[in-house]
Write an enzyme that holds these catalytic residues in place. Structure first.
Site, PDB file in Angstrom:
ATOM      1  CB  SER A  51     -12.111   8.394   5.689  1.00 16.36           C
ATOM      2  OG  SER A  51     -11.228   7.315   5.836  1.00 16.36           O
ATOM      3  NE  ARG A  97      -4.079  -1.678  -0.026  1.00 20.74           N
ATOM      4  CZ  ARG A  97      -4.987  -1.646  -0.961  1.00 20.74           C
ATOM      5  NH1 ARG A  97      -4.786  -0.927  -2.061  1.00 20.74           N
ATOM      6  NH2 ARG A  97      -6.098  -2.328  -0.850  1.00 20.74           N
ATOM      7  CD  GLU A 156      -2.114  -2.500 -17.676  1.00 27.57           C
ATOM      8  OE1 GLU A 156      -1.580  -1.407 -17.910  1.00 27.57           O
ATOM      9  OE2 GLU A 156      -2.498  -3.289 -18.553  1.00 27.57           O
TER      10      GLU A 156
END
Length: 181
Positions: free
Chosen positions: A113, A64, A140
């Site tokens: 959030s 991430r 991809e």
């Protein structure tokens, strides 16, 4: 509640991207003063809690970038414009895990959030998954690895902060609540 409502005076779009739109709103506050609000607009997303016949939860491990680290998460993905959340859940389950299901149970919807974003996450559970021989390819630019854990192992991952995002923690708490019933 009207007593807390903020009225938008002006909206300026700062960025309109593939995943999010950033805007700044000038608002009138309930006391008559004005302020600015920085908002992220998002089409919404789904998360799936897939359970194998061996009673393991299927997660995906991925890097991430905003956090600069790898997390273990439930499979999830963004809604395409006009796409039904159940269809998104089925697509993301296959693309990210190589599993397919004909049985989804809606768990809940929640804002991820609400202080700055309008993303609404729809959470589903499936306990009837089958491996797919020729699974649909994922995005991809997305690299994921499937991880299968027991609920106890997943709870340890939470303690170790390998599971460290809200949707996955919500999913684990949900599964834990089912055990207590």
């Amino acid at each position: 509640m009207k007593e807390f409502e903020e009225k938008t005076i002006h909206t300026e779009t700062i960025y309109d991207g593939e995943i999010v739109k950033l805007q700044v709103d000038d608002v009138t506050l309930p006391d008559g003063k004005t302020s600015k609000r920085e908002l992220i607009r998002h089409t919404g997303a789904v998360g799936i809690i897939p359970i194998t016949k061996e009673n393991k939860i299927v997660f995906v491990k991925q890097y991430r970038k905003p956090l600069e680290k790898v997390l273990v998460e439930i499979p999830a993905g963004k809604l395409e414009d006009g796409e039904d959340p159940e269809m998104t859940a089925l697509r993301e389950l296959e693309e990210e895990t190589g599993y397919r299901t004909d049985s989804l149970k809606f768990v809940a919807s929640f804002y991820t959030s609400p202080g700055f974003a309008d993303e609404l996450m729809h959470l589903y559970l499936t306990e009837d998954i089958e491996p797919v021989e020729d699974a649909a390819a994922g995005d991809e630019d997305e690299f994921v690895e499937r991880v299968e854990l027991t609920l106890d192992e997943a709870k340890q991952y939470v303690k170790d902060q390998r599971i460290h995002d809200a949707k996955t923690n919500y999913a684990i708490l949900y599964l834990e609540s089912l055990e207590r019933m």
